[in-house]
Every structure is written in structure tokens, then in C-alpha cells.
Design a protein around this motif. Structure first.
Motif, PDB file in Angstrom:
ATOM      1  N   TRP A   3      45.525  33.562  49.978  1.00  0.00           N
ATOM      2  CA  TRP A   3      45.905  33.134  51.331  1.00  0.00           C
ATOM      3  C   TRP A   3      46.932  34.094  51.917  1.00  0.00           C
ATOM      4  O   TRP A   3      46.805  34.535  53.068  1.00  0.00           O
ATOM      5  N   THR A  44      46.327  36.476  55.183  1.00  0.00           N
ATOM      6  CA  THR A  44      47.212  36.266  56.330  1.00  0.00           C
ATOM      7  C   THR A  44      47.956  37.547  56.680  1.00  0.00           C
ATOM      8  O   THR A  44      48.050  37.925  57.864  1.00  0.00           O
ATOM      9  N   GLU A  86      52.948  30.576  63.283  1.00  0.00           N
ATOM     10  CA  GLU A  86      52.693  29.382  62.486  1.00  0.00           C
ATOM     11  C   GLU A  86      51.224  28.964  62.574  1.00  0.00           C
ATOM     12  O   GLU A  86      50.644  28.486  61.593  1.00  0.00           O
ATOM     13  N   LYS A  87      50.614  29.177  63.724  1.00  0.00           N
ATOM     14  CA  LYS A  87      49.196  28.838  63.886  1.00  0.00           C
ATOM     15  C   LYS A  87      48.328  29.748  63.022  1.00  0.00           C
ATOM     16  O   LYS A  87      47.383  29.298  62.370  1.00  0.00           O
ATOM     17  N   LYS A 101      49.130  31.185  60.262  1.00  0.00           N
ATOM     18  CA  LYS A 101      49.311  30.828  58.851  1.00  0.00           C
ATOM     19  C   LYS A 101      48.374  29.710  58.412  1.00  0.00           C
ATOM     20  O   LYS A 101      48.139  29.531  57.216  1.00  0.00           O
ATOM     21  N   GLU A 102      47.820  28.963  59.383  1.00  0.00           N
ATOM     22  CA  GLU A 102      46.910  27.873  59.066  1.00  0.00           C
ATOM     23  C   GLU A 102      45.458  28.339  58.956  1.00  0.00           C
ATOM     24  O   GLU A 102      44.605  27.605  58.451  1.00  0.00           O
ATOM     25  N   TYR A 103      45.155  29.555  59.420  1.00  0.00           N
ATOM     26  CA  TYR A 103      43.769  30.011  59.521  1.00  0.00           C
ATOM     27  C   TYR A 103      43.031  29.979  58.186  1.00  0.00           C
ATOM     28  O   TYR A 103      41.876  29.584  58.122  1.00  0.00           O
ATOM     29  N   LYS A 134      44.096  28.662  55.058  1.00  0.00           N
ATOM     30  CA  LYS A 134      44.768  27.867  54.025  1.00  0.00           C
ATOM     31  C   LYS A 134      43.802  27.044  53.158  1.00  0.00           C
ATOM     32  O   LYS A 134      44.143  26.668  52.045  1.00  0.00           O
ATOM     33  N   ASP A 162      37.558  26.823  60.247  1.00  0.00           N
ATOM     34  CA  ASP A 162      37.246  25.912  61.341  1.00  0.00           C
ATOM     35  C   ASP A 162      36.565  26.670  62.471  1.00  0.00           C
ATOM     36  O   ASP A 162      36.751  27.878  62.632  1.00  0.00           O
ATOM     37  N   ILE A 164      44.317  22.903  49.494  1.00  0.00           N
ATOM     38  CA  ILE A 164      45.206  23.742  50.290  1.00  0.00           C
ATOM     39  C   ILE A 164      45.697  24.882  49.396  1.00  0.00           C
ATOM     40  O   ILE A 164      46.360  24.638  48.386  1.00  0.00           O
ATOM     41  N   LYS A 165      45.300  26.105  49.730  1.00  0.00           N
ATOM     42  CA  LYS A 165      45.739  27.304  49.012  1.00  0.00           C
ATOM     43  C   LYS A 165      45.503  27.206  47.500  1.00  0.00           C
ATOM     44  O   LYS A 165      46.382  27.478  46.691  1.00  0.00           O
ATOM     45  N   GLU A 188      48.039  17.797  53.817  1.00  0.00           N
ATOM     46  CA  GLU A 188      47.824  18.082  55.253  1.00  0.00           C
ATOM     47  C   GLU A 188      47.911  19.582  55.470  1.00  0.00           C
ATOM     48  O   GLU A 188      48.582  20.283  54.742  1.00  0.00           O
TER      49      GLU A 188
END
Length: 286
Positions: free
Chosen positions: A37, A41, A57-58, A60-62, A64, A155, A277-278, A286
Motif C-alpha cells: 500500500w 501510494t 488523505e483521500k 491514501k485511501e485509494y 488500502k 472503487d 485493510i492493508k 473502516e
């Protein structure tokens, strides 16, 4: 959402933070999802500088929702060396840990020097173990390169962004480990299998929603957050969550996880409460 299977060719030696035995910094023999991850990133941020902290921050979610990555010997990703414990000993595929290390790892001895006298600093000697991009002589002659395989969920909204930026394409180079300044760490994406199905996801203990899908006596291929009600055979590890906002990463949290390769000895009743997650199945994640 779309699931992809990614296959990276290892171009340089890599060191994946593991255990320290005296002066030896031992490498892990698989790539944790958190490490991959971070590599993806960072590669994205090098091409697409964020304009604000909110955008950072957005981004970093791509990437995960990603698994751990395991070695194989061809760019099609056949016969992935998934982990397992047998008789208390760790294996990658059919290779005992010690055998894999013998043929695929080497080490480099270093020491820090005193700036004035140029002598070695006291207690500054260390030996760094790393995974080679190809096996040493004596291994199977038809095996010439090492590849790394894992899966990731993107997503739809993120998919449009990275396709527009021509990211996550064959030829993408990422760097893992803390020694990239010394010619270590380069992986190159050589194959991306699009929209993989449930049969592939089951190998990674996943369902289509990114939640835990595992049956009794199945082997973990990702970390599983520990609960003392879970019966398993294998290994328990304390895994830190690192904060990279400053130059020196800081531990912001740590939890116990059941290690990849461990066997779950019962049917878990609350599987749908664990989310990937990761490279970690996190309870109510979450």
C-alpha cells in the motif's frame, strides 16, 4: 468496485522489515499489504502532487483494500507460494523457510563510521538480509526470476481517476523497503488481471465485498486481528500501525494479529465483521 490481481517482477534486491537477531536485520519472506500500500501510494504521489491535505488523505485511501503479496516463479502468476505452518515450521508453498532463505537471500554487512577518526562506531555494526531477484546457483535451472502476486480492490470512482492518470499500468515501478537509496527495492508491474472472480478471491480469504471468507481448517493468507475466542494453529504477532507524517515513522497503535500461514481450526461465526485493510483483516474495520 473492481478486483485486480497484480504481478510484479522483482528487479532489485529487497529488504522487508522483519526481525532483528543481534546485528542481523532479517527480512520477511512475503510483502505485507501495508508495505505494498505504501509503495503504490508513494508512486502515485510522485506523479500526482496533492494540492491540499484533504486531497492527500483521500489519495491514501485509494489502494488500502489490498492483500499481502507472495512469491512465484513466472509472470503469469502460476503456483503462488502461499504460506503455511507444518509441524511448527514455516513454509512458502512446498519450500521450508530455511531452504527458501538459502537460495533466495543474501546479506550485506555495514557499519557507521566516526566522522573524525573514520573508525567504526561502537555498537554500529549491522548485517542487512535481503531477498535476491533471482535464485543462487543450484536451484531449479528453469527458474530465473522472482515475481510477487497479490490482489487489490479499486472503487469505481478511484478507477476512473487512476485510468485518467494512466496509473496502475504494466511497466509501473514501485519501491519497497528502507534502502532504496542503495539500489534496493524496485518492483515492476508486469501483469494486471482485470475483474477477477470469486475463485481467485477465495485463495486470499476474501469475498467480493472485501470481507473475510474462510472455512474451517483453511490457511490464512493475510493477517487476522486476534480474538481469544478464535482457535488456530500457527503464530501470533504484535503488528504496529505506523504514522508516516514525519520523517521518522512513529507507532500510533499496535494490535495482535494471527499471522499468515496459520490454520483457523473452527468456523468463524462473525466473518462478515472482518474487513481487509492493508493486508489485515480488521474487526469492524473502516
Amino acid at each position: 468496485m473492481t478486483w485486480y490481481r497484480l504481478i510484479f517482477k522483482q528487479n532489485q534486491p529487497i529488504h522487508i522489515g522483519g526481525l532483528k537477531w543481534g546485528v542481523l536485520n532479517e527480512t520477511l519472506l512475503f510483502i505485507p499489504g501495508s508495505t505494498m500500500w505504501g509503495a503504490l501510494t508513494n508512486a502515485y504521489l510522485l506523479k500526482n502532487k496533492p494540492s491540499s491535505k484533504e486531497e492527500l488523505e483521500k489519495i491514501k485511501e485509494y489502494f488500502k483494500v489490498i492483500t499481502c503479496f507472495y512469491p512465484c516463479f513466472d509472470k503469469e502468476g502460476n503456483k503462488v507460494l502461499f504460506p503455511k505452518f507444518n509441524g511448527g515450521r514455516f513454509y512458502l508453498g512446498d519450500f521450508l523457510e530455511e531452504e527458501f532463505r538459502f537460495y533466495f537471500t543474501d546479506s550485506l554487512v555495514r557499519t557507521a563510521l566516526e566522522p573524525m577518526g573514520r573508525g567504526a562506531k561502537e555498537n554500529a555494526l549491522y548485517e542487512l538480509e535481503f531477498i535476491l531477484p533471482k535464485p543462487k546457483k543450484g536451484f531449479h535451472e528453469d527458474i530465473r526470476s522472482l515475481y510477487w502476486v497479490g490482489v487489490i480492490k479499486i472503487d469505481e470512482a478511484v478507477k476512473e481517476v487512476i485510468e485518467k492518470e494512466s496509473f496502475l499500468k504494466e511497466g509501473l515501478k514501485v519501491f519497497i523497503g528502507g534502502d532504496v537509496r542503495y539500489g534496493f527495492g524496485e518492483l515492476e508491474l508486469v501483469k494486471k488481471d482485470n475483474d477477477i472472480g470469486n475463485e481467485e478471491l477465495e485463495k486470499w480469504n476474501l469475498n467480493d465485498e472485501g470481507k473475510l471468507n474462510i472455512k474451517k481448517d483453511a490457511i490464512l493468507t493475510n493477517f487476522l486481528e486476534f480474538d481469544n475466542k478464535i482457535k488456530f494453529e500457527g503464530k501470533l504477532l504484535l503488528v504496529p500501525e505506523l504514522d508516516f507524517k514525519e520523517n521518522i515513522a512513529k507507532v500510533q497503535d499496535a494490535k495482535f494479529f494471527i499471522s499468515p500461514g496459520s490454520k483457523i481450526s473452527e468456523d468463524l461465526k462473525n466473518k462478515d465483521k472482518y474487513k481487509l485493510i492493508k493486508g489485515r483483516f480488521i474487526l469492524n474495520g473502516e
